[in-house]
Design a protein around this motif. Structure first.
Motif, PDB file in Angstrom:
ATOM      1  N   ASP A 123       0.816  -1.214   0.000  1.00 43.77           N
ATOM      2  CA  ASP A 123       0.000   0.000   0.000  1.00 43.77           C
ATOM      3  C   ASP A 123       0.857   1.275   0.000  1.00 43.77           C
ATOM      4  O   ASP A 123       0.670   2.186   0.818  1.00 43.77           O
ATOM      5  CB  ASP A 123      -0.952   0.005   1.212  1.00 43.77           C
ATOM      6  CG  ASP A 123      -2.213   0.814   0.917  1.00 43.77           C
ATOM      7  OD1 ASP A 123      -2.487   1.050  -0.283  1.00 43.77           O
ATOM      8  OD2 ASP A 123      -2.900   1.214   1.863  1.00 43.77           O
ATOM      9  N   LEU A 124       1.797   1.305  -0.930  1.00 38.36           N
ATOM     10  CA  LEU A 124       2.722   2.438  -1.037  1.00 38.36           C
ATOM     11  C   LEU A 124       1.973   3.693  -1.470  1.00 38.36           C
ATOM     12  O   LEU A 124       0.999   3.631  -2.222  1.00 38.36           O
ATOM     13  CB  LEU A 124       3.824   2.119  -2.063  1.00 38.36           C
ATOM     14  CG  LEU A 124       4.689   0.906  -1.730  1.00 38.36           C
ATOM     15  CD1 LEU A 124       5.643   0.603  -2.878  1.00 38.36           C
ATOM     16  CD2 LEU A 124       5.458   1.133  -0.436  1.00 38.36           C
ATOM     17  N   PHE A 125       2.453   4.815  -0.989  1.00 40.08           N
ATOM     18  CA  PHE A 125       1.887   6.109  -1.343  1.00 40.08           C
ATOM     19  C   PHE A 125       2.395   6.525  -2.723  1.00 40.08           C
ATOM     20  O   PHE A 125       3.592   6.449  -3.000  1.00 40.08           O
ATOM     21  CB  PHE A 125       2.290   7.136  -0.279  1.00 40.08           C
ATOM     22  CG  PHE A 125       1.678   8.491  -0.493  1.00 40.08           C
ATOM     23  CD1 PHE A 125       0.316   8.643  -0.708  1.00 40.08           C
ATOM     24  CD2 PHE A 125       2.466   9.630  -0.455  1.00 40.08           C
ATOM     25  CE1 PHE A 125      -0.251   9.895  -0.903  1.00 40.08           C
ATOM     26  CE2 PHE A 125       1.911  10.891  -0.646  1.00 40.08           C
ATOM     27  CZ  PHE A 125       0.546  11.021  -0.873  1.00 40.08           C
ATOM     28  N   VAL A 126       1.487   6.945  -3.575  1.00 36.91           N
ATOM     29  CA  VAL A 126       1.853   7.400  -4.922  1.00 36.91           C
ATOM     30  C   VAL A 126       1.799   8.918  -4.932  1.00 36.91           C
ATOM     31  O   VAL A 126       0.768   9.510  -4.625  1.00 36.91           O
ATOM     32  CB  VAL A 126       0.881   6.822  -5.977  1.00 36.91           C
ATOM     33  CG1 VAL A 126       1.276   7.258  -7.379  1.00 36.91           C
ATOM     34  CG2 VAL A 126       0.829   5.305  -5.877  1.00 36.91           C
ATOM     35  N   LYS A 127       2.910   9.551  -5.252  1.00 36.71           N
ATOM     36  CA  LYS A 127       2.922  11.015  -5.242  1.00 36.71           C
ATOM     37  C   LYS A 127       3.588  11.579  -6.490  1.00 36.71           C
ATOM     38  O   LYS A 127       4.340  10.885  -7.181  1.00 36.71           O
ATOM     39  CB  LYS A 127       3.631  11.530  -3.993  1.00 36.71           C
ATOM     40  CG  LYS A 127       5.089  11.152  -3.916  1.00 36.71           C
ATOM     41  CD  LYS A 127       5.767  11.807  -2.721  1.00 36.71           C
ATOM     42  CE  LYS A 127       7.219  11.370  -2.638  1.00 36.71           C
ATOM     43  NZ  LYS A 127       7.937  11.972  -1.527  1.00 36.71           N
ATOM     44  N   GLU A 128       3.287  12.843  -6.756  1.00 36.26           N
ATOM     45  CA  GLU A 128       3.920  13.493  -7.900  1.00 36.26           C
ATOM     46  C   GLU A 128       4.944  14.504  -7.406  1.00 36.26           C
ATOM     47  O   GLU A 128       4.763  15.138  -6.370  1.00 36.26           O
ATOM     48  CB  GLU A 128       2.866  14.197  -8.772  1.00 36.26           C
ATOM     49  CG  GLU A 128       2.079  15.267  -8.033  1.00 36.26           C
ATOM     50  CD  GLU A 128       1.103  16.016  -8.925  1.00 36.26           C
ATOM     51  OE1 GLU A 128       0.751  15.528 -10.006  1.00 36.26           O
ATOM     52  OE2 GLU A 128       0.688  17.112  -8.519  1.00 36.26           O
ATOM     53  N   GLU A 129       6.047  14.617  -8.126  1.00 33.15           N
ATOM     54  CA  GLU A 129       7.054  15.641  -7.842  1.00 33.15           C
ATOM     55  C   GLU A 129       7.404  16.316  -9.153  1.00 33.15           C
ATOM     56  O   GLU A 129       7.367  15.689 -10.207  1.00 33.15           O
ATOM     57  CB  GLU A 129       8.306  15.001  -7.225  1.00 33.15           C
ATOM     58  CG  GLU A 129       8.111  14.651  -5.758  1.00 33.15           C
ATOM     59  CD  GLU A 129       9.370  14.060  -5.126  1.00 33.15           C
ATOM     60  OE1 GLU A 129      10.422  14.010  -5.801  1.00 33.15           O
ATOM     61  OE2 GLU A 129       9.263  13.644  -3.968  1.00 33.15           O
ATOM     62  N   PHE A 130       7.763  17.589  -9.047  1.00 30.19           N
ATOM     63  CA  PHE A 130       8.107  18.320 -10.266  1.00 30.19           C
ATOM     64  C   PHE A 130       9.596  18.643 -10.289  1.00 30.19           C
ATOM     65  O   PHE A 130      10.164  19.068  -9.284  1.00 30.19           O
ATOM     66  CB  PHE A 130       7.276  19.595 -10.367  1.00 30.19           C
ATOM     67  CG  PHE A 130       5.831  19.314 -10.639  1.00 30.19           C
ATOM     68  CD1 PHE A 130       5.372  19.203 -11.943  1.00 30.19           C
ATOM     69  CD2 PHE A 130       4.938  19.110  -9.600  1.00 30.19           C
ATOM     70  CE1 PHE A 130       4.044  18.916 -12.212  1.00 30.19           C
ATOM     71  CE2 PHE A 130       3.600  18.813  -9.851  1.00 30.19           C
ATOM     72  CZ  PHE A 130       3.159  18.725 -11.163  1.00 30.19           C
ATOM     73  N   TYR A 131      10.207  18.397 -11.422  1.00 27.10           N
ATOM     74  CA  TYR A 131      11.631  18.662 -11.617  1.00 27.10           C
ATOM     75  C   TYR A 131      11.793  19.619 -12.794  1.00 27.10           C
ATOM     76  O   TYR A 131      10.995  19.577 -13.738  1.00 27.10           O
ATOM     77  CB  TYR A 131      12.379  17.373 -11.965  1.00 27.10           C
ATOM     78  CG  TYR A 131      12.490  16.383 -10.839  1.00 27.10           C
ATOM     79  CD1 TYR A 131      13.662  16.267 -10.101  1.00 27.10           C
ATOM     80  CD2 TYR A 131      11.422  15.552 -10.512  1.00 27.10           C
ATOM     81  CE1 TYR A 131      13.773  15.353  -9.076  1.00 27.10           C
ATOM     82  CE2 TYR A 131      11.519  14.637  -9.479  1.00 27.10           C
ATOM     83  CZ  TYR A 131      12.691  14.536  -8.767  1.00 27.10           C
ATOM     84  OH  TYR A 131      12.787  13.636  -7.750  1.00 27.10           O
ATOM     85  N   LEU A 132      12.824  20.434 -12.739  1.00 28.79           N
ATOM     86  CA  LEU A 132      13.181  21.184 -13.935  1.00 28.79           C
ATOM     87  C   LEU A 132      13.630  20.185 -14.988  1.00 28.79           C
ATOM     88  O   LEU A 132      14.272  19.184 -14.682  1.00 28.79           O
ATOM     89  CB  LEU A 132      14.313  22.163 -13.631  1.00 28.79           C
ATOM     90  CG  LEU A 132      13.903  23.405 -12.844  1.00 28.79           C
ATOM     91  CD1 LEU A 132      15.123  24.219 -12.468  1.00 28.79           C
ATOM     92  CD2 LEU A 132      12.913  24.254 -13.653  1.00 28.79           C
ATOM     93  N   LYS A 133      13.291  20.479 -16.236  1.00 29.41           N
ATOM     94  CA  LYS A 133      13.573  19.542 -17.317  1.00 29.41           C
ATOM     95  C   LYS A 133      15.047  19.127 -17.359  1.00 29.41           C
ATOM     96  O   LYS A 133      15.382  17.962 -17.527  1.00 29.41           O
ATOM     97  CB  LYS A 133      13.156  20.169 -18.646  1.00 29.41           C
ATOM     98  CG  LYS A 133      12.927  19.157 -19.742  1.00 29.41           C
ATOM     99  CD  LYS A 133      12.279  19.808 -20.934  1.00 29.41           C
ATOM    100  CE  LYS A 133      11.797  18.788 -21.934  1.00 29.41           C
ATOM    101  NZ  LYS A 133      11.036  19.390 -23.028  1.00 29.41           N
ATOM    102  N   GLU A 134      15.923  20.118 -17.173  1.00 26.37           N
ATOM    103  CA  GLU A 134      17.368  19.797 -17.276  1.00 26.37           C
ATOM    104  C   GLU A 134      17.822  18.899 -16.125  1.00 26.37           C
ATOM    105  O   GLU A 134      18.748  18.105 -16.287  1.00 26.37           O
ATOM    106  CB  GLU A 134      18.191  21.090 -17.329  1.00 26.37           C
ATOM    107  CG  GLU A 134      17.938  22.027 -16.161  1.00 26.37           C
ATOM    108  CD  GLU A 134      18.403  23.448 -16.484  1.00 26.37           C
ATOM    109  OE1 GLU A 134      18.075  23.927 -17.567  1.00 26.37           O
ATOM    110  OE2 GLU A 134      19.092  24.049 -15.643  1.00 26.37           O
ATOM    111  N   GLU A 135      17.166  18.994 -14.965  1.00 25.16           N
ATOM    112  CA  GLU A 135      17.462  18.086 -13.852  1.00 25.16           C
ATOM    113  C   GLU A 135      16.933  16.688 -14.157  1.00 25.16           C
ATOM    114  O   GLU A 135      17.618  15.684 -13.950  1.00 25.16           O
ATOM    115  CB  GLU A 135      16.809  18.597 -12.563  1.00 25.16           C
ATOM    116  CG  GLU A 135      17.548  19.715 -11.871  1.00 25.16           C
ATOM    117  CD  GLU A 135      18.979  19.320 -11.529  1.00 25.16           C
ATOM    118  OE1 GLU A 135      19.155  18.239 -10.920  1.00 25.16           O
ATOM    119  OE2 GLU A 135      19.901  20.063 -11.896  1.00 25.16           O
TER     120      GLU A 135
END
Ligand SMILES: [Zn+2]
Length: 156
Positions: A78-90
């Motif tokens: 039952d892992l937590f699903v999350k979103e993260e945002f990165y700069l494209k170059e990263e």
């Protein structure tokens, strides 16, 4: 967030966040078990889905059992699903971005499934892996360097 594309996804009745999340876990399981790439092509639908991998042979029934076992083990955590945002170059340093739409902008959305998987994706997902249900491979076949895995989800 690109709300326009989200709306587009939600209005597609075939779109199934459970199936879509299962695809992420299957891909990571394939990468870990066989050191292959994630599926290069897939067709994700509510009833059954298929993922294609560049591979050198078909899977044995023991391997299919092991994939079923491993994917369901991850779901049951039952892992937590999350979103993260990165700069494209990263993001480019860590992820293959070739499957993202070209107009994705300068920020890349990465979906993380606990510590198990991280993958750039613009789709919709469950928030906890148990929502996915039980993962089951229906069949596999191999042709011209491509392994196809068909699978379904069982929700009681
Ligand atoms: Zn996704």
């Amino acid at each position: 967030m690109n709300t326009d594309s989200n709306h587009e996804i939600k209005s597609n009745k075939q779109y199934n966040p459970q199936m879509h999340s299962a695809e992420h876990i299957l891909n990571q399981t394939m990468v870990r078990m066989f050191n292959c790439g994630r599926s290069f092509s897939n067709h994700i639908e509510k009833k059954k889905s298929k993922c294609d991998y560049y591979f050198d042979r078909n899977l044995t029934s023991e391997e299919i059992d092991l994939i079923n076992l491993k994917v369901n083990e991850v779901i049951q955590q039952d892992l937590f699903v999350k979103e993260e945002f990165y700069l494209k170059e990263e993001a480019e340093k860590t992820f293959n971005l070739s499957r993202l739409p070209g107009d994705a902008g300068d920020k890349v959305r990465v979906i993380k499934i606990g510590e198990y998987d991280a993958c750039p994706c613009s789709g919709l997902h469950v928030t906890h892996t148990k929502e996915i249900g039980t993962f089951r491979i229906i069949s596999t076949d191999f042709k011209d360097g491509v392994l196809r895995i068909r699978f379904k989800l069982i929700n009681e």
